[in-house]
Enzyme design. Structure first.
Site, PDB file in Angstrom:
ATOM      1  N   PRO A   9       0.894  -9.512 -12.879  1.00  0.00           N
ATOM      2  CA  PRO A   9       0.456  -8.579 -13.919  1.00  0.00           C
ATOM      3  C   PRO A   9      -0.935  -8.865 -14.469  1.00  0.00           C
ATOM      4  O   PRO A   9      -1.299 -10.025 -14.695  1.00  0.00           O
ATOM      5  CB  PRO A   9       1.495  -8.768 -15.033  1.00  0.00           C
ATOM      6  CG  PRO A   9       2.686  -9.328 -14.370  1.00  0.00           C
ATOM      7  CD  PRO A   9       2.204 -10.097 -13.176  1.00  0.00           C
ATOM      8  N   ARG A  17     -11.329  -7.996 -17.547  1.00  0.00           N
ATOM      9  CA  ARG A  17     -10.366  -8.586 -18.461  1.00  0.00           C
ATOM     10  C   ARG A  17     -10.856  -9.964 -18.917  1.00  0.00           C
ATOM     11  O   ARG A  17     -11.012 -10.866 -18.092  1.00  0.00           O
ATOM     12  CB  ARG A  17      -9.060  -8.751 -17.678  1.00  0.00           C
ATOM     13  CG  ARG A  17      -8.021  -9.531 -18.369  1.00  0.00           C
ATOM     14  CD  ARG A  17      -6.926  -9.953 -17.398  1.00  0.00           C
ATOM     15  NE  ARG A  17      -5.911 -10.616 -18.152  1.00  0.00           N
ATOM     16  CZ  ARG A  17      -5.010 -11.428 -17.628  1.00  0.00           C
ATOM     17  NH1 ARG A  17      -4.999 -11.648 -16.330  1.00  0.00           N
ATOM     18  NH2 ARG A  17      -4.121 -12.001 -18.393  1.00  0.00           N
ATOM     19  N   TYR A  22     -11.639 -15.412 -17.291  1.00  0.00           N
ATOM     20  CA  TYR A  22     -11.244 -15.137 -15.897  1.00  0.00           C
ATOM     21  C   TYR A  22     -12.413 -14.792 -14.980  1.00  0.00           C
ATOM     22  O   TYR A  22     -12.204 -14.577 -13.786  1.00  0.00           O
ATOM     23  CB  TYR A  22     -10.205 -14.010 -15.865  1.00  0.00           C
ATOM     24  CG  TYR A  22      -8.943 -14.350 -16.653  1.00  0.00           C
ATOM     25  CD1 TYR A  22      -8.140 -15.426 -16.277  1.00  0.00           C
ATOM     26  CD2 TYR A  22      -8.562 -13.603 -17.771  1.00  0.00           C
ATOM     27  CE1 TYR A  22      -6.993 -15.745 -16.996  1.00  0.00           C
ATOM     28  CE2 TYR A  22      -7.419 -13.916 -18.491  1.00  0.00           C
ATOM     29  CZ  TYR A  22      -6.643 -14.982 -18.096  1.00  0.00           C
ATOM     30  OH  TYR A  22      -5.505 -15.305 -18.800  1.00  0.00           O
ATOM     31  N   GLU A  97       1.595 -22.184  -6.470  1.00  0.00           N
ATOM     32  CA  GLU A  97       1.280 -21.471  -7.716  1.00  0.00           C
ATOM     33  C   GLU A  97      -0.202 -21.665  -8.043  1.00  0.00           C
ATOM     34  O   GLU A  97      -0.685 -22.797  -8.057  1.00  0.00           O
ATOM     35  CB  GLU A  97       2.139 -22.050  -8.852  1.00  0.00           C
ATOM     36  CG  GLU A  97       1.838 -21.448 -10.221  1.00  0.00           C
ATOM     37  CD  GLU A  97       2.681 -22.084 -11.332  1.00  0.00           C
ATOM     38  OE1 GLU A  97       3.419 -23.064 -11.056  1.00  0.00           O
ATOM     39  OE2 GLU A  97       2.592 -21.605 -12.468  1.00  0.00           O
ATOM     40  N   HIS A  99      -3.392 -20.535 -10.778  1.00  0.00           N
ATOM     41  CA  HIS A  99      -3.906 -19.885 -11.988  1.00  0.00           C
ATOM     42  C   HIS A  99      -5.419 -20.067 -12.019  1.00  0.00           C
ATOM     43  O   HIS A  99      -5.910 -21.174 -11.779  1.00  0.00           O
ATOM     44  CB  HIS A  99      -3.306 -20.506 -13.258  1.00  0.00           C
ATOM     45  CG  HIS A  99      -1.827 -20.315 -13.358  1.00  0.00           C
ATOM     46  ND1 HIS A  99      -1.264 -19.156 -13.833  1.00  0.00           N
ATOM     47  CD2 HIS A  99      -0.802 -21.131 -12.999  1.00  0.00           C
ATOM     48  CE1 HIS A  99       0.063 -19.265 -13.784  1.00  0.00           C
ATOM     49  NE2 HIS A  99       0.368 -20.448 -13.283  1.00  0.00           N
ATOM     50  N   ARG A 106      -4.790 -24.310 -22.652  1.00  0.00           N
ATOM     51  CA  ARG A 106      -4.816 -23.071 -23.436  1.00  0.00           C
ATOM     52  C   ARG A 106      -3.660 -23.059 -24.439  1.00  0.00           C
ATOM     53  O   ARG A 106      -3.184 -24.110 -24.827  1.00  0.00           O
ATOM     54  CB  ARG A 106      -4.807 -21.872 -22.468  1.00  0.00           C
ATOM     55  CG  ARG A 106      -6.044 -21.860 -21.552  1.00  0.00           C
ATOM     56  CD  ARG A 106      -6.069 -20.648 -20.662  1.00  0.00           C
ATOM     57  NE  ARG A 106      -6.140 -19.420 -21.446  1.00  0.00           N
ATOM     58  CZ  ARG A 106      -5.884 -18.208 -20.939  1.00  0.00           C
ATOM     59  NH1 ARG A 106      -5.558 -18.088 -19.659  1.00  0.00           N
ATOM     60  NH2 ARG A 106      -5.968 -17.142 -21.699  1.00  0.00           N
TER      61      ARG A 106
HETATM   62  C1  DQA Z   1      -3.322 -16.698 -15.408  1.00  0.00           C
HETATM   63  C2  DQA Z   1      -2.888 -17.491 -16.622  1.00  0.00           C
HETATM   64  C3  DQA Z   1      -1.742 -16.805 -17.339  1.00  0.00           C
HETATM   65  O1  DQA Z   1      -1.352 -17.543 -18.482  1.00  0.00           O
HETATM   66  C4  DQA Z   1      -2.155 -15.414 -17.770  1.00  0.00           C
HETATM   67  O2  DQA Z   1      -1.062 -14.758 -18.365  1.00  0.00           O
HETATM   68  C5  DQA Z   1      -2.704 -14.612 -16.656  1.00  0.00           C
HETATM   69  C6  DQA Z   1      -3.656 -15.250 -15.749  1.00  0.00           C
HETATM   70  C7  DQA Z   1      -4.562 -17.316 -14.742  1.00  0.00           C
HETATM   71  O3  DQA Z   1      -4.859 -16.928 -13.618  1.00  0.00           O
HETATM   72  O4  DQA Z   1      -5.232 -18.162 -15.349  1.00  0.00           O
HETATM   73  O5  DQA Z   1      -2.458 -13.423 -16.519  1.00  0.00           O
HETATM   74  O6  DQA Z   1      -2.274 -16.712 -14.453  1.00  0.00           O
END
Ligand code: DQA
Length: 141
Positions: A9, A17, A22, A97, A99, A106
């Site tokens: 999402p 965004r 990001y 995983e 991010h 954070r």
């Molecule tokens: C994220 C980190 C998540 O906490 C956040 O809700 C995202 C992006 C990241 O890529 O840093 O949607 O997954």
């Protein structure tokens, strides 16, 4: 080898965004950058993004027996979704995983990942490099 690159999402809004967190590259640009990595030229990459939890589960399920692994940026579903965790545990291929941001530095709710222990590795805080690192981890399997 065949790998999935899954984005959850709100990642469709990359570039617009919260760019300070990001970055300014769009999802299409990030995917193109991944696709063009010389390390991956012999691999087949399947890209998927959805804002819907069930679609992400369906993507994982439908690739059962078909891929050698997946990297997934689950977005906030990492912090909320037992269903995503169960889907990752259920499939027959390894999942990394990823991010973009460093979720450990954070807000408190982001520090917890419900999927971390069913993934073979968690990579965070490396921006788009995290996807490449994740794919390299899968290639070594
Ligand atoms: C994220 C980190 C998540 O906490 C956040 O809700 C995202 C992006 C990241 O890529 O840093 O949607 O997954």
């Amino acid at each position: 080898m065949r790998y999935l690159v899954i984005h959850g999402p709100n990642l469709n809004l990359l570039g617009r965004r919260e760019p300070k967190i990001y970055g300014t590259e769009t999802l299409e640009e990030v995917n193109a950058w991944i696709r063009e990595r010389p390390e991956l030229t012999d691999d087949s990459l399947i890209f998927f993004q959805s804002n819907h939890e069930g679609d992400l589960l369906d993507c994982l399920h439908s690739n059962y027996g078909k891929v050698n692994g997946a990297v997934i940026n689950p977005g906030a579903l990492a912090h909320t979704s037992y269903a995503l965790r169960d889907a990752i545990a259920a499939v027959d291929y390894p999942v990394v995983e990823v991010h973009l941001s460093d979720i450990k530095k954070r807000e408190a709710f982001r520090k917890v990942s419900l999927i971390a222990d069913v993934c073979i590795q968690q990579i965070c805080g490396k921006g788009k490099m995290g996807y490449l690192q994740g794919l390299k981890v899968l290639k070594k399997k």
